[in-house]
Design a protein around this motif. Structure first.
Motif, PDB file in Angstrom:
ATOM      1  N   ASP A  89      -5.245   2.007   4.163  1.00 46.49           N
ATOM      2  CA  ASP A  89      -3.817   2.261   3.982  1.00 46.49           C
ATOM      3  C   ASP A  89      -3.016   1.798   5.191  1.00 46.49           C
ATOM      4  OD1 ASP A  89      -1.554   3.583   2.508  1.00 46.49           O
ATOM      5  OD2 ASP A  89      -1.542   4.818   4.321  1.00 46.49           O
ATOM      6  N   ILE A  90      -3.472   2.164   6.391  1.00 41.45           N
ATOM      7  CA  ILE A  90      -2.751   1.777   7.602  1.00 41.45           C
ATOM      8  C   ILE A  90      -2.765   0.269   7.783  1.00 41.45           C
ATOM      9  CG2 ILE A  90      -2.737   1.942  10.126  1.00 41.45           C
ATOM     10  CD1 ILE A  90      -3.847   4.766   9.845  1.00 41.45           C
ATOM     11  N   ALA A  91      -3.915  -0.354   7.542  1.00 37.99           N
ATOM     12  CA  ALA A  91      -4.020  -1.802   7.708  1.00 37.99           C
ATOM     13  C   ALA A  91      -3.111  -2.544   6.742  1.00 37.99           C
ATOM     14  CB  ALA A  91      -5.468  -2.242   7.515  1.00 37.99           C
ATOM     15  N   MET A  92      -3.071  -2.099   5.499  1.00 37.79           N
ATOM     16  CA  MET A  92      -2.223  -2.746   4.504  1.00 37.79           C
ATOM     17  C   MET A  92      -0.754  -2.639   4.881  1.00 37.79           C
ATOM     18  SD  MET A  92      -4.146  -4.090   2.114  1.00 37.79           S
ATOM     19  CE  MET A  92      -3.081  -4.276   0.692  1.00 37.79           C
ATOM     20  N   ARG A  93      -0.348  -1.475   5.341  1.00 33.53           N
ATOM     21  CA  ARG A  93       1.043  -1.265   5.728  1.00 33.53           C
ATOM     22  C   ARG A  93       1.386  -2.059   6.986  1.00 33.53           C
ATOM     23  NH1 ARG A  93       3.593   3.261   3.709  1.00 33.53           N
ATOM     24  NH2 ARG A  93       4.603   3.688   5.700  1.00 33.53           N
ATOM     25  N   ALA A  94       0.452  -2.101   7.930  1.00 35.68           N
ATOM     26  CA  ALA A  94       0.705  -2.786   9.199  1.00 35.68           C
ATOM     27  C   ALA A  94       0.897  -4.287   9.010  1.00 35.68           C
ATOM     28  CB  ALA A  94      -0.438  -2.525  10.176  1.00 35.68           C
ATOM     29  N   LEU A  95       0.116  -4.878   8.112  1.00 31.32           N
ATOM     30  CA  LEU A  95       0.158  -6.327   7.941  1.00 31.32           C
ATOM     31  C   LEU A  95       1.063  -6.765   6.799  1.00 31.32           C
ATOM     32  CD1 LEU A  95      -3.549  -7.192   8.742  1.00 31.32           C
ATOM     33  CD2 LEU A  95      -1.556  -7.292  10.229  1.00 31.32           C
ATOM     34  N   GLY A  96       1.929  -5.847   6.358  1.00 31.76           N
ATOM     35  CA  GLY A  96       3.010  -6.238   5.461  1.00 31.76           C
ATOM     36  C   GLY A  96       2.746  -6.119   3.975  1.00 31.76           C
ATOM     37  N   TYR A  97       1.597  -5.567   3.585  1.00 31.59           N
ATOM     38  CA  TYR A  97       1.286  -5.433   2.156  1.00 31.59           C
ATOM     39  C   TYR A  97       1.682  -4.038   1.688  1.00 31.59           C
ATOM     40  CZ  TYR A  97      -1.471  -9.654   2.938  1.00 31.59           C
ATOM     41  OH  TYR A  97      -1.886 -10.919   3.270  1.00 31.59           O
ATOM     42  N   ARG A  98       2.956  -3.839   1.454  1.00 32.31           N
ATOM     43  CA  ARG A  98       3.455  -2.515   1.074  1.00 32.31           C
ATOM     44  C   ARG A  98       3.874  -2.422  -0.383  1.00 32.31           C
ATOM     45  NH1 ARG A  98       6.693  -0.422   6.476  1.00 32.31           N
ATOM     46  NH2 ARG A  98       5.353  -1.460   7.994  1.00 32.31           N
ATOM     47  N   GLU A  99       4.089  -3.562  -1.019  1.00 28.44           N
ATOM     48  CA  GLU A  99       4.475  -3.556  -2.423  1.00 28.44           C
ATOM     49  C   GLU A  99       3.225  -3.581  -3.303  1.00 28.44           C
ATOM     50  OE1 GLU A  99       7.535  -3.149  -3.489  1.00 28.44           O
ATOM     51  OE2 GLU A  99       8.197  -3.063  -1.401  1.00 28.44           O
ATOM     52  N   PRO A 100       3.270  -2.938  -4.461  1.00 29.38           N
ATOM     53  CA  PRO A 100       2.105  -2.918  -5.343  1.00 29.38           C
ATOM     54  C   PRO A 100       1.672  -4.322  -5.756  1.00 29.38           C
ATOM     55  CG  PRO A 100       3.703  -1.268  -6.015  1.00 29.38           C
ATOM     56  CD  PRO A 100       4.381  -2.122  -4.970  1.00 29.38           C
ATOM     57  N   VAL A 101       0.402  -4.599  -5.594  1.00 27.61           N
ATOM     58  CA  VAL A 101      -0.196  -5.849  -6.047  1.00 27.61           C
ATOM     59  C   VAL A 101      -1.098  -5.570  -7.242  1.00 27.61           C
ATOM     60  CG1 VAL A 101      -1.736  -7.757  -5.425  1.00 27.61           C
ATOM     61  CG2 VAL A 101      -0.112  -6.871  -3.735  1.00 27.61           C
ATOM     62  N   PHE A 102      -1.754  -4.440  -7.192  1.00 26.60           N
ATOM     63  CA  PHE A 102      -2.658  -4.016  -8.256  1.00 26.60           C
ATOM     64  C   PHE A 102      -1.854  -3.276  -9.325  1.00 26.60           C
ATOM     65  CE2 PHE A 102      -5.693  -1.163 -10.273  1.00 26.60           C
ATOM     66  CZ  PHE A 102      -6.794  -1.981 -10.448  1.00 26.60           C
ATOM     67  N   THR A 103      -1.871  -3.761 -10.541  1.00 23.48           N
ATOM     68  CA  THR A 103      -1.004  -3.202 -11.575  1.00 23.48           C
ATOM     69  C   THR A 103      -1.770  -2.564 -12.736  1.00 23.48           C
ATOM     70  OG1 THR A 103      -0.900  -5.376 -12.641  1.00 23.48           O
ATOM     71  CG2 THR A 103       0.846  -4.831 -11.083  1.00 23.48           C
ATOM     72  N   GLU A 104      -3.102  -2.659 -12.758  1.00 25.33           N
ATOM     73  CA  GLU A 104      -3.855  -2.060 -13.846  1.00 25.33           C
ATOM     74  C   GLU A 104      -3.774  -0.536 -13.777  1.00 25.33           C
ATOM     75  OE1 GLU A 104      -7.818  -3.516 -14.193  1.00 25.33           O
ATOM     76  OE2 GLU A 104      -7.247  -5.566 -13.684  1.00 25.33           O
ATOM     77  N   GLN A 105      -3.793   0.105 -14.920  1.00 24.19           N
ATOM     78  CA  GLN A 105      -3.672   1.560 -14.969  1.00 24.19           C
ATOM     79  C   GLN A 105      -4.923   2.260 -14.454  1.00 24.19           C
ATOM     80  OE1 GLN A 105      -0.885   3.280 -15.749  1.00 24.19           O
ATOM     81  NE2 GLN A 105       0.097   1.281 -15.803  1.00 24.19           N
ATOM     82  N   ASP A 106      -6.074   1.712 -14.770  1.00 24.42           N
ATOM     83  CA  ASP A 106      -7.331   2.339 -14.369  1.00 24.42           C
ATOM     84  C   ASP A 106      -7.921   1.602 -13.171  1.00 24.42           C
ATOM     85  OD1 ASP A 106      -8.088   2.738 -17.836  1.00 24.42           O
ATOM     86  OD2 ASP A 106      -7.243   4.215 -16.448  1.00 24.42           O
ATOM     87  N   GLY A 107      -8.356   2.354 -12.175  1.00 26.66           N
ATOM     88  CA  GLY A 107      -8.922   1.750 -10.983  1.00 26.66           C
ATOM     89  C   GLY A 107     -10.315   1.209 -11.219  1.00 26.66           C
ATOM     90  N   ILE A 108     -10.811   0.443 -10.266  1.00 28.13           N
ATOM     91  CA  ILE A 108     -12.135  -0.155 -10.396  1.00 28.13           C
ATOM     92  C   ILE A 108     -13.186   0.661  -9.654  1.00 28.13           C
ATOM     93  CG2 ILE A 108     -11.279  -2.492 -10.707  1.00 28.13           C
ATOM     94  CD1 ILE A 108     -11.749  -2.974  -7.769  1.00 28.13           C
ATOM     95  N   TYR A 109     -12.753   1.667  -8.905  1.00 26.92           N
ATOM     96  CA  TYR A 109     -13.694   2.529  -8.194  1.00 26.92           C
ATOM     97  C   TYR A 109     -13.720   3.906  -8.855  1.00 26.92           C
ATOM     98  CZ  TYR A 109     -13.498  -0.959  -4.457  1.00 26.92           C
ATOM     99  OH  TYR A 109     -13.561  -2.112  -3.726  1.00 26.92           O
ATOM    100  N   GLU A 110     -14.909   4.385  -9.140  1.00 30.94           N
ATOM    101  CA  GLU A 110     -15.029   5.675  -9.791  1.00 30.94           C
ATOM    102  C   GLU A 110     -14.660   6.836  -8.880  1.00 30.94           C
ATOM    103  OE1 GLU A 110     -18.818   6.127 -11.622  1.00 30.94           O
ATOM    104  OE2 GLU A 110     -18.647   4.290 -12.816  1.00 30.94           O
TER     105      GLU A 110
END
Length: 220
Positions: A89-110
């Motif tokens: 979470d911190i890395a994504m926010r720090a390097l500018g990836y704050r907008e949703p990229v993943f749009t599927e309703q169900d995640g890929i991790y259980e």
């Protein structure tokens, strides 16, 4: 010619960093100031030692908070291990990836559902191939180790293809960090688990490095 500007908010740290960004470069310049270090959200066992890592930790936390990377209401202890979920979470926010990229309703991790506070960042990181996971499990509450931390940062800086072509995980990512001129922060823990202090230090180091430009990579 010199120019001056007044800060909108009172400066409570002993250093100020100015960010300059171009299409191919992201650089930080730090200027020392007179005054006390703000330690509201940074706690450290070493904060009484002016030469200890505690002061650096407080500077790093203040810097990332000023950029909106860290929540002002969050509390981080320098010596606690950081989880895979929180670091993503911190890395994504720090390097500018704050907008949703993943749009599927169900995640890929259980083990990462929509109720997880870091769900969107973890899904975005997976979409950008910064993390992989095994057998549909990400283990968000497990401590992150130094090689996992390195891979996430270098992927988000655009070096995933370069790293895979230069030895893969983890050797290629170490080479990528050297190419990007990012000083690697190694774990002090015997099991290579990363603390909050080491995590925020490495993220700040990434700001001083050079992100991969597509033209630069293609031109070899």
């Amino acid at each position: 010619m010199l120019s001056f500007a007044i800060f909108k908010q009172p400066v409570t740290t002993d250093a100020v960093r100015f960010v300059s960004k171009t299409a191919s470069e992201f650089r930080i310049r730090e200027f020392e100031l007179y005054g006390e270090v703000d330690s509201v959200i940074a706690t450290s066992k070493n904060k009484g030692n002016e030469e200890g890592f505690g002061i650096q930790f407080q500077r790093d936390v203040s810097f990332l908070s000023a950029l909106g990377v860290l929540d002002d209401n969050a509390v981080m202890d320098e010596n606690e291990f950081i989880t895979r979920g929180r670091f993503a979470d911190i890395a994504m926010r720090a390097l500018g990836y704050r907008e949703p990229v993943f749009t599927e309703q169900d995640g890929i991790y259980e083990d990462v559902d929509t109720q997880n506070p870091y769900y969107q960042s973890i899904m975005n990181a997976r979409k950008l191939n910064a993390i992989s996971g095994e057998q549909k499990y990400f283990y968000p509450n497990k401590s992150i180790n130094e090689n996992e931390m390195l891979k996430i940062i270098m992927c988000l800086m655009g070096y995933s293809e370069y790293a895979e072509m230069n030895g893969g995980y983890p050797t290629g990512y170490i080479r990528a960090a050297r190419t990007a001129e990012v000083d690697i922060v190694y774990a002090s823990d015997a099991d290579n688990n990363i603390t909050n202090g080491e995590a925020v230090r490495f993220i700040c180091e990434a700001f001083d490095g050079y992100p991969m430009c597509e033209d630069e990579y293609n031109n070899g």
